[in-house]
Design a protein around this motif. Structure first.
Motif, PDB file in Angstrom:
ATOM      1  N   SER A  98       2.559   6.216  -8.491  1.00 46.18           N
ATOM      2  CA  SER A  98       2.360   7.656  -8.666  1.00 46.18           C
ATOM      3  C   SER A  98       1.069   7.916  -9.438  1.00 46.18           C
ATOM      4  CB  SER A  98       3.517   8.222  -9.466  1.00 46.18           C
ATOM      5  OG  SER A  98       3.407   7.740 -10.801  1.00 46.18           O
ATOM      6  N   THR A  99       0.684   9.174  -9.533  1.00 40.42           N
ATOM      7  CA  THR A  99      -0.546   9.501 -10.264  1.00 40.42           C
ATOM      8  C   THR A  99      -0.325   9.517 -11.782  1.00 40.42           C
ATOM      9  OG1 THR A  99      -1.407  10.798  -8.419  1.00 40.42           O
ATOM     10  CG2 THR A  99      -2.352  11.254 -10.579  1.00 40.42           C
ATOM     11  N   ALA A 100       0.588  10.353 -12.264  1.00 42.49           N
ATOM     12  CA  ALA A 100       0.693  10.546 -13.720  1.00 42.49           C
ATOM     13  C   ALA A 100       1.260   9.316 -14.415  1.00 42.49           C
ATOM     14  CB  ALA A 100       1.557  11.770 -14.014  1.00 42.49           C
ATOM     15  N   GLY A 101       2.391   8.826 -13.917  1.00 42.17           N
ATOM     16  CA  GLY A 101       3.048   7.707 -14.586  1.00 42.17           C
ATOM     17  C   GLY A 101       2.155   6.487 -14.619  1.00 42.17           C
ATOM     18  N   TYR A 102       1.552   6.170 -13.470  1.00 44.59           N
ATOM     19  CA  TYR A 102       0.687   4.988 -13.405  1.00 44.59           C
ATOM     20  C   TYR A 102      -0.490   5.131 -14.365  1.00 44.59           C
ATOM     21  CZ  TYR A 102      -2.927   1.822 -11.912  1.00 44.59           C
ATOM     22  OH  TYR A 102      -3.918   0.870 -11.933  1.00 44.59           O
ATOM     23  N   LEU A 103      -1.130   6.288 -14.308  1.00 47.94           N
ATOM     24  CA  LEU A 103      -2.330   6.473 -15.135  1.00 47.94           C
ATOM     25  C   LEU A 103      -1.977   6.398 -16.625  1.00 47.94           C
ATOM     26  CD1 LEU A 103      -5.326   6.949 -14.649  1.00 47.94           C
ATOM     27  CD2 LEU A 103      -4.912   9.389 -14.984  1.00 47.94           C
ATOM     28  N   LEU A 104      -0.799   6.886 -16.951  1.00 48.73           N
ATOM     29  CA  LEU A 104      -0.376   6.791 -18.348  1.00 48.73           C
ATOM     30  C   LEU A 104      -0.221   5.321 -18.752  1.00 48.73           C
ATOM     31  CD1 LEU A 104       0.559   8.023 -21.006  1.00 48.73           C
ATOM     32  CD2 LEU A 104       2.888   8.106 -20.076  1.00 48.73           C
ATOM     33  N   GLY A 105       0.420   4.511 -17.890  1.00 47.19           N
ATOM     34  CA  GLY A 105       0.613   3.089 -18.216  1.00 47.19           C
ATOM     35  C   GLY A 105      -0.714   2.366 -18.365  1.00 47.19           C
ATOM     36  N   ALA A 106      -1.638   2.649 -17.445  1.00 45.20           N
ATOM     37  CA  ALA A 106      -2.946   1.982 -17.490  1.00 45.20           C
ATOM     38  C   ALA A 106      -3.677   2.357 -18.785  1.00 45.20           C
ATOM     39  CB  ALA A 106      -3.772   2.391 -16.264  1.00 45.20           C
TER      40      ALA A 106
ATOM     41  N   PRO B   7       7.656   5.172 -16.983  1.00 44.73           N
ATOM     42  CA  PRO B   7       6.801   6.052 -16.164  1.00 44.73           C
ATOM     43  C   PRO B   7       5.880   5.319 -15.198  1.00 44.73           C
ATOM     44  CG  PRO B   7       6.737   6.728 -18.465  1.00 44.73           C
ATOM     45  CD  PRO B   7       7.525   5.455 -18.420  1.00 44.73           C
ATOM     46  N   TYR B   8       5.391   4.133 -15.578  1.00 46.56           N
ATOM     47  CA  TYR B   8       4.368   3.511 -14.727  1.00 46.56           C
ATOM     48  C   TYR B   8       4.916   2.505 -13.725  1.00 46.56           C
ATOM     49  CZ  TYR B   8       4.020   0.465 -19.015  1.00 46.56           C
ATOM     50  OH  TYR B   8       4.248  -0.323 -20.117  1.00 46.56           O
ATOM     51  N   MET B   9       6.212   2.522 -13.505  1.00 40.29           N
ATOM     52  CA  MET B   9       6.773   1.612 -12.497  1.00 40.29           C
ATOM     53  C   MET B   9       6.478   2.116 -11.087  1.00 40.29           C
ATOM     54  SD  MET B   9      10.645   2.774 -12.833  1.00 40.29           S
ATOM     55  CE  MET B   9      11.222   4.172 -11.935  1.00 40.29           C
ATOM     56  N   MET B  10       6.563   1.219 -10.109  1.00 37.49           N
ATOM     57  CA  MET B  10       6.413   1.616  -8.708  1.00 37.49           C
ATOM     58  C   MET B  10       7.474   2.651  -8.363  1.00 37.49           C
ATOM     59  SD  MET B  10       8.181  -1.683  -6.857  1.00 37.49           S
ATOM     60  CE  MET B  10       8.048  -1.084  -5.190  1.00 37.49           C
ATOM     61  N   ARG B  11       7.210   3.461  -7.353  1.00 35.12           N
ATOM     62  CA  ARG B  11       8.176   4.475  -6.967  1.00 35.12           C
ATOM     63  C   ARG B  11       9.017   4.069  -5.762  1.00 35.12           C
ATOM     64  NH1 ARG B  11       6.915   5.753 -11.444  1.00 35.12           N
ATOM     65  NH2 ARG B  11       6.397   7.851 -12.108  1.00 35.12           N
ATOM     66  N   THR B  12       8.396   3.324  -4.855  1.00 36.58           N
ATOM     67  CA  THR B  12       9.137   2.899  -3.659  1.00 36.58           C
ATOM     68  C   THR B  12       8.320   1.831  -2.942  1.00 36.58           C
ATOM     69  OG1 THR B  12      10.325   3.718  -1.701  1.00 36.58           O
ATOM     70  CG2 THR B  12       8.128   4.626  -2.070  1.00 36.58           C
ATOM     71  N   ILE B  13       8.926   1.267  -1.903  1.00 35.19           N
ATOM     72  CA  ILE B  13       8.173   0.419  -0.977  1.00 35.19           C
ATOM     73  C   ILE B  13       7.849   1.309   0.216  1.00 35.19           C
ATOM     74  CG2 ILE B  13       8.341  -1.525   0.631  1.00 35.19           C
ATOM     75  CD1 ILE B  13      10.157  -2.901  -1.420  1.00 35.19           C
ATOM     76  N   VAL B  14       6.588   1.340   0.605  1.00 31.06           N
ATOM     77  CA  VAL B  14       6.160   2.240   1.680  1.00 31.06           C
ATOM     78  C   VAL B  14       7.055   2.040   2.909  1.00 31.06           C
ATOM     79  CG1 VAL B  14       4.260   2.781   3.269  1.00 31.06           C
ATOM     80  CG2 VAL B  14       3.792   2.255   0.856  1.00 31.06           C
TER      81      VAL B  14
END
Ligand code: WTA
Length: 658
Positions: free
Chosen positions: A302-310, A496-503
């Motif tokens: 995702s945008t927000a969760g991933y960016l927060l983790g990074a 928050p920064y975990m993957m959301r799904t498998i495409v």
């Protein structure tokens, strides 16, 4: 399992001493004491919503803040920062222009020694212009753009341009074959591929364009191929619409048109696409990785969760400040390159160093020369590279001025205590803390590490769970094992920064990660926590192997081999290797009347390389009459591993077929 655990346990008994944070570093670090860390960690898990909210508000710039921090929608659909709107490229670029417009954002060195650098303003302008070019070609929020470009600044520009539009990027490592590239484009439903004519490695040109064109033969839905020209291509021909075409259409044979990256940029000259504010959960990217079944998984972030983790992990784990120049040696085609070669450091306004090519080219001094020359401050790499440096001459770094370094990092596999000490003493001169970071493509950013100014290191252990992350080591039933015992590593709650799904396969996401041990995220790794709470990673418990920090699925290789007309049955296993961590070894029984000779062997090896990529080249293909199996017909891989590693076949052999 027992075998893996036994051997890993022996390695770690060797060194459980704590190396305290170097005092000079601790004195200026963001968090400078162990008790401060413990207090903050406890607070972060006990009041996790407040913790994530506070960090998200402080570290990211929002167009609109969220209404709800966390929503569990059922069926493992986790939403973070619901109702929030933001843009990742704005966070990495635009917001720094007030104070860092003329600061270097990206410094690049090519294998031939050429250099390019971009300030935050220059990078923002290029990204905004290229985003405009992409928009003119019809790219919009929600689209998927596949990138197969090698390690060039234009890759970073293109990734950020996608993020600027709210389109998801799907970066494919330039070592993948046409077949793998095509499969990833198709699975991701991507209508656009961006490549380069070539990229360079060990002085050789890798023909990315030829590979891309071949890949697109299996992708009827792709309408355009954009090509970055690097090899001094001839002048561009002109189409009837006045637009330059890199390669004129050949009698309408292709279903896609070809255009130039430079032209796409040029056509948008003087125009800047604004950063589109997207919802927090808008996919920022997908990245394909190997799983325990044959088919690679498209890990969606995702945008927000991933960016927060990074951003958060750059702040605490790498203690990043405004003077840092961060070098993450991982290719941007892998998650480490996404998170620490781009999003994390740029979001914090730090400078990033990017290198195209092999670390040992033209010689083993290259890395140390680059650190000296560019005054790099953070060096984040993989144990497999460190082992290669040691092998080529452990004293070589001492001949260079590495005084700019202030922090070292390791990722991708367990760092053996001997290698840890070499890195710490010889490269870091004992003044740089060494953080060992455990995480995965799926987790998005670091999950276990030490906090460099606050928490001492135990060489061989990754350290503690990071802020907001709670983990356990459990048995088959999901019960926590006693401290010191080994078991499965799980994360006990969403973050928050975990993957959301498998495409395209949400059920596989549920089954692989959340149903193995109900209620927990299943990492697929074995681990042990010692009496002090340090986490020791002991390797994978599934069929994924780790070759030079590249994830390869033995199941994927097996399914390929059994699909080959010469092969009757096949098994692939990972065998230990002093340099690369593990190597791939294949056992093959051939169809009747096929000769077990070197040309068959070469043909099978070439087939695997063609199907996956050269990094999956097996060390050996062994021909056998038949494979050892249980009575129920399952291949006994443990026995094959024992054989491959030169051990007597161990355990109960009574169920063997012959
Ligand atoms: C392994 C790379 C021990 C682990 C970021 C994990 C590690 C897999 C470490 C993920 C470490 C990664 N110590 N093992 N510090 N870091 N691993 O998805 O088995 O390419 O599950 O992500 O690498 O690999 P991936």
């Amino acid at each position: 399992m027992a075998e893996t655990l036994r051997s890993s346990a022996q390695t770690m008994m060797a060194a459980e001493q704590i190396i305290p944070p170097p005092p000079a570093f601790a004195a200026q670090a963001l968090l400078g004491s162990h008790s401060a860390f413990v207090k903050r960690w406890q607070d972060s898990v006990e009041n996790s919503e407040a913790f994530w909210a506070e960090e998200a508000a402080e570290l990211l710039s929002w167009e609109k803040t969220w209404d709800q921090l966390f929503v569990d929608q059922g069926e493992c659909r986790f939403h973070w920062f619901s109702g929030g709107m933001l843009n990742a490229s704005y966070n990495c670029l635009d917001r720094h222009l007030t104070s860092r417009a003329h600061k270097t954002a990206l410094l690049w060195e090519g294998e031939d020694g050429s250099e390019r650098s971009f300030t935050f303003r220059e990078l923002r302008d290029l990204v905004a212009q290229f985003a405009q070019g992409l928009a003119a070609k019809g790219v919009k929020q929600g689209d998927v753009v596949t990138l197969y470009m090698g390690m060039v600044p234009e890759l970073t520009i293109t990734m950020l341009a996608c993020a600027r539009l709210g389109a998801a990027h799907n970066v494919v490592f330039a070592g993948f074959s046409a077949e793998s590239l095509g499969a990833r484009i198709g699975d991701a439903n991507s209508a656009l591929l961006i490549t380069a004519d070539v990229c360079y490695r060990r002085g050789k040109e890798i023909p990315l364009l030829a590979i891309s064109r071949e890949a697109l033969q299996q992708c009827p839905d792709v309408r355009e191929l954009i090509i970055l020209e690097r090899a001094g291509s001839p002048p561009l021909p002109q189409s009837s619409s006045g637009e330059h075409l890199l390669f004129p259409p050949q009698g309408g044979a292709s279903h896609f048109r070809e255009s130039s990256w430079q032209e796409t940029l040029e056509l948008a000259k003087g125009q800047q696409h604004p950063a589109v504010a997207v919802p927090s959960e808008q996919p920022l990217f997908m990245l394909y990785t190997s799983g325990s079944t044959g088919k690679p998984k498209g890990i969606l972030h995702s945008t927000a969760g991933y960016l927060l983790g990074a951003t958060l992990s750059c702040r605490y784990v790498f203690d990043l400040n405004d003077r840092d120049i961060f070098w993450c040696t991982a290719d941007q085609g892998w998650i480490t390159g996404h998170t620490y070669g781009l999003y994390g450091p740029l979001s914090l306004g730090a400078s990033v160093f990017m290198y195209e090519g092999a670390l040992d080219f033209p010689d083993w001094e290259r890395v140390w020369r680059m650190i000296t020359r560019h005054r790099l401050t953070i060096f984040y790499t993989a144990p497999t590279a460190l082992r290669a440096f040691i092998k080529q001459g452990p004293d070589r770094p001492r001949a260079h001025d590495l005084s700019s370094l202030r922090l070292l990092g390791s990722v991708g596999e367990m760092i053996n205590p001997r290698v840890w000490h070499w890195f710490y003493h010889t490269v870091g001169g004992e003044r740089c803390p060494l953080v060992d970071t455990w995480w995965q493509t799926e987790t998005g950013a670091a999950m276990v590490s030490t906090i460099p100014g606050a928490v001492g290191s135990k060489p061989g252990s990754a350290g503690y769970p990071l802020f907001g992350i709670d983990l356990q080591v459990v048995d088959e039933n999901g019960s926590e094992v006693a401290r010191g015992s080994q078991g499965y590593l799980v994360i006990t709650r969403p973050w928050p920064y975990m993957m959301r799904t498998i495409v395209g396969d949400h059920q596989r996401f549920i089954d692989t990660y959340w149903r193995q041990l109900p209620g927990c995220y299943f990492t697929g790794d074995f681990a042990r926590r010692d009496a002090d709470g340090y986490v020791w990673i002991l390797g994978r418990c599934d069929d994924v192997i780790n070759v030079s920090a590249h994830r390869i699925s033995t199941m994927e290789v097996e399914s390929l081999l059994v699909a080959h007309p010469l092969v009757a049955e096949a098994a692939a296993v990972g065998v230990r290797d002093a340099l690369t961590g593990q190597q791939l070894q294949c056992f093959v029984s051939l169809q009747p009347r096929v000769s077990a000779d070197s040309s068959t062997r070469e043909a099978l090896i070439a087939y695997i390389v063609r199907s996956i990529g050269s990094f999956a080249r097996p060390r050996e293909v062994v021909f056998v009459e038949s494979l050892p199996k249980t009575r129920s017909g399952k291949i006994m891989r443990r026995i094959l591993r024992d054989k491959a590693e030169g051990r007597e076949a161990s355990g109960d052999l009574s169920t063997l077929e012959s």
